[in-house]
Structures are given as C-alpha cells and as structure tokens.
Design an enzyme around this catalytic site. Structure first.
Site, PDB file in Angstrom:
ATOM      1  N   PRO A   8     -12.569 -16.039  46.918  1.00 20.82           N
ATOM      2  CA  PRO A   8     -12.993 -14.870  47.692  1.00 20.82           C
ATOM      3  C   PRO A   8     -12.173 -13.610  47.429  1.00 20.82           C
ATOM      4  CG  PRO A   8     -12.891 -16.806  49.088  1.00 20.82           C
ATOM      5  CD  PRO A   8     -12.386 -17.227  47.743  1.00 20.82           C
ATOM      6  N   ASN A   9     -12.900 -12.522  47.294  1.00 19.09           N
ATOM      7  CA  ASN A   9     -12.346 -11.166  47.150  1.00 19.09           C
ATOM      8  C   ASN A   9     -11.751 -10.866  45.781  1.00 19.09           C
ATOM      9  OD1 ASN A   9     -12.942 -10.174  49.832  1.00 19.09           O
ATOM     10  ND2 ASN A   9     -11.407 -11.636  50.545  1.00 19.09           N
ATOM     11  N   ARG A  16      -9.245  -3.418  44.967  1.00 20.19           N
ATOM     12  CA  ARG A  16      -8.689  -4.003  46.188  1.00 20.19           C
ATOM     13  C   ARG A  16      -7.156  -3.906  46.175  1.00 20.19           C
ATOM     14  NH1 ARG A  16      -7.918 -10.492  46.629  1.00 20.19           N
ATOM     15  NH2 ARG A  16      -7.404 -10.504  48.832  1.00 20.19           N
ATOM     16  N   TYR A  21      -2.315  -6.015  43.907  1.00 16.11           N
ATOM     17  CA  TYR A  21      -2.996  -6.825  42.886  1.00 16.11           C
ATOM     18  C   TYR A  21      -3.180  -6.118  41.542  1.00 16.11           C
ATOM     19  CZ  TYR A  21      -4.041  -9.696  46.960  1.00 16.11           C
ATOM     20  OH  TYR A  21      -3.919 -10.483  48.073  1.00 16.11           O
ATOM     21  N   ASN A  73      -7.453 -19.729  41.397  1.00 19.88           N
ATOM     22  CA  ASN A  73      -6.865 -18.826  42.388  1.00 19.88           C
ATOM     23  C   ASN A  73      -7.821 -18.857  43.573  1.00 19.88           C
ATOM     24  OD1 ASN A  73      -5.979 -16.802  44.030  1.00 19.88           O
ATOM     25  ND2 ASN A  73      -5.667 -15.303  42.382  1.00 19.88           N
ATOM     26  N   ALA A  76      -7.659 -16.366  49.793  1.00 19.67           N
ATOM     27  CA  ALA A  76      -7.193 -16.734  51.132  1.00 19.67           C
ATOM     28  C   ALA A  76      -7.549 -18.173  51.515  1.00 19.67           C
ATOM     29  CB  ALA A  76      -7.755 -15.767  52.162  1.00 19.67           C
ATOM     30  N   HIS A  79      -4.866 -20.849  52.121  1.00 20.81           N
ATOM     31  CA  HIS A  79      -4.023 -20.983  53.303  1.00 20.81           C
ATOM     32  C   HIS A  79      -4.658 -21.819  54.418  1.00 20.81           C
ATOM     33  CE1 HIS A  79      -1.884 -18.038  51.024  1.00 20.81           C
ATOM     34  NE2 HIS A  79      -2.835 -17.125  51.169  1.00 20.81           N
ATOM     35  N   GLU A  97      -2.759 -24.214  40.546  1.00 22.78           N
ATOM     36  CA  GLU A  97      -3.036 -23.104  41.475  1.00 22.78           C
ATOM     37  C   GLU A  97      -2.265 -21.860  41.037  1.00 22.78           C
ATOM     38  OE1 GLU A  97      -2.943 -24.138  45.656  1.00 22.78           O
ATOM     39  OE2 GLU A  97      -1.827 -22.309  46.100  1.00 22.78           O
ATOM     40  N   HIS A  99      -1.559 -17.585  41.865  1.00 25.58           N
ATOM     41  CA  HIS A  99      -1.698 -16.381  42.693  1.00 25.58           C
ATOM     42  C   HIS A  99      -1.133 -15.192  41.932  1.00 25.58           C
ATOM     43  CE1 HIS A  99      -2.949 -18.791  46.033  1.00 25.58           C
ATOM     44  NE2 HIS A  99      -1.967 -19.618  45.737  1.00 25.58           N
ATOM     45  N   SER A 101      -0.192 -12.271  43.265  1.00 33.21           N
ATOM     46  CA  SER A 101       0.934 -11.720  44.019  1.00 33.21           C
ATOM     47  C   SER A 101       1.909 -12.842  44.366  1.00 33.21           C
ATOM     48  CB  SER A 101       0.415 -11.060  45.299  1.00 33.21           C
ATOM     49  OG  SER A 101      -0.155 -12.034  46.157  1.00 33.21           O
ATOM     50  N   ARG A 106       5.228 -12.204  51.005  1.00 35.04           N
ATOM     51  CA  ARG A 106       4.261 -11.453  51.804  1.00 35.04           C
ATOM     52  C   ARG A 106       4.196 -12.004  53.241  1.00 35.04           C
ATOM     53  NH1 ARG A 106      -1.152 -10.924  48.642  1.00 35.04           N
ATOM     54  NH2 ARG A 106      -1.454  -9.325  50.257  1.00 35.04           N
ATOM     55  N   ARG A 110       0.699 -16.402  54.447  1.00 31.30           N
ATOM     56  CA  ARG A 110       0.490 -16.680  53.014  1.00 31.30           C
ATOM     57  C   ARG A 110       1.538 -17.633  52.449  1.00 31.30           C
ATOM     58  NH1 ARG A 110      -3.389 -12.666  51.692  1.00 31.30           N
ATOM     59  NH2 ARG A 110      -3.035 -10.790  52.916  1.00 31.30           N
TER      60      ARG A 110
HETATM   61  C1  DQA Z   1      -3.999 -14.278  46.269  1.00 28.77           C
HETATM   62  C2  DQA Z   1      -3.062 -14.375  47.480  1.00 28.77           C
HETATM   63  C3  DQA Z   1      -3.835 -14.731  48.740  1.00 28.77           C
HETATM   64  O1  DQA Z   1      -2.959 -14.785  49.848  1.00 28.77           O
HETATM   65  C4  DQA Z   1      -4.890 -13.687  49.019  1.00 28.77           C
HETATM   66  O2  DQA Z   1      -5.644 -14.055  50.155  1.00 28.77           O
HETATM   67  C5  DQA Z   1      -5.772 -13.429  47.841  1.00 28.77           C
HETATM   68  C6  DQA Z   1      -5.167 -13.347  46.527  1.00 28.77           C
HETATM   69  C7  DQA Z   1      -3.269 -13.782  45.016  1.00 28.77           C
HETATM   70  O3  DQA Z   1      -3.816 -13.909  43.928  1.00 28.77           O
HETATM   71  O4  DQA Z   1      -2.151 -13.238  45.121  1.00 28.77           O
HETATM   72  O5  DQA Z   1      -6.965 -13.200  47.994  1.00 28.77           O
HETATM   73  O6  DQA Z   1      -4.507 -15.583  45.997  1.00 28.77           O
END
Ligand code: DQA
Length: 144
Positions: A8-9, A16, A21, A73, A76, A79, A97, A99, A101, A106, A110
């Site tokens: 997601p996102n 974003r 990011y 990745n 969210a 979590h 996995e 990420h 960031s 953070r 997270r």
């Molecule tokens: C993320 C970190 C997550 O906490 C966040 O919700 C994301 C991106 C990252 O790539 O740093 O959507 O997975």
C-alpha cells in the site's frame, strides 16, 4: 526468478513524503530492479497493490508460478497484518522484507514488524539499495 512486491501507498513514491521516501518513482524502482535482475542473471517480475488480499494471492501462488524468491516491501501492512504474516509463513519461497526508510528511527508503531519473523531477514533504511541487497541474497541463497 524473483518476485518484487510493493504494498500500500508505494505507488505514490516520488510524490509521497519525498523527505522520507525520496523523489524517485515506483516505476523507476521497478526498472532498477529489472536491471539488477539482468546483472544477476535472473528474471524479475515487479508488482504493486494497495490491497492486502491481492498481495496474499501473489504470495500464495508464487511457488506454482515458478518464483524462487520474493522481495517484499509491505508498507504499513508490516506493522499489523497477521494475514500477510500467515501467507508468508504458509508457503515455501524464501522472502526478504525491505523498507526504504529506517523504520526504527521513526514513529513507535513502525518499530514492530509482524512479518519480519517469518522472513529470511529484514533490510531497512537503505532506500532502493535495500532491494538490491535482498536480490543479491536471494540469488546467492537459491540461485535466482
Ligand atoms: C515503508 C515503511 C512503513 O512504515 C510505511 O508504512 C510504508 C513504507 C518503507 O518502505 O519505509 O508505507 O515500508
């Protein structure tokens, strides 16, 4: 043959929260992963979804579709998604996995990943390079 999944996102990369990011897009990330795949001598398929169930189905079907490793990745979902955790645990393809960031630097929510424990490992905070390191590991581990 590697499957790169973004949750997601992550389709909003570049727009974003660029301070967190970066300014590069998902398309640029996916092209980069494909290039790295050809350098490593493996085929890469990149997919993104904002839907948990879609990610679950891609993971469930990965082995049958011939994938030998998965880089994910989960955004969210990392979590809180026990469904994603169970999908990873319930199949045989090794998963790393990633990420972009540094999630540990953070917000507190997270800091915990419900999915990392059923993955081979977790890479956080290294931007696009994290995907490359995950791919290197999987090719080394399973031969791509
Ligand atoms: C993320 C970190 C997550 O906490 C966040 O919700 C994301 C991106 C990252 O790539 O740093 O959507 O997975």
């Amino acid at each position: 043959m590697l499957l790169i999944l973004n949750g997601p996102n992550l389709n909003r990369l570049g727009k974003r929260e660029p301070g967190v990011y970066g300014t590069l897009t998902l398309e640029e990330l996916e092209r980069q992963c494909e290039l790295w795949g050809s350098e490593l001598g493996t085929t890469v398929t990149c997919r993104q979804s904002n839907f948990e169930g879609q990610l679950l189905e891609w993971i469930q079907d990965a082995e049958e579709h011939g994938f030998t490793g998965i880089v994910i990745n989960p955004g969210a979902l990392t979590h809180y998604s026990y469904a994603l955790r169970d999908a990873i645990a319930g199949q045989n393809v090794p998963v790393v996995e990633v990420h972009l960031s540094n999630v540990d630097a953070r917000e507190a929510f997270r800091h915990h990943s419900v999915t990392a424990a059923v993955c081979k490992g977790k890479i956080s905070g290294l931007g696009f390079a994290g995907y490359r390191f995950a791919m290197d590991y999987l090719v080394e581990e399973v031969g791509g």
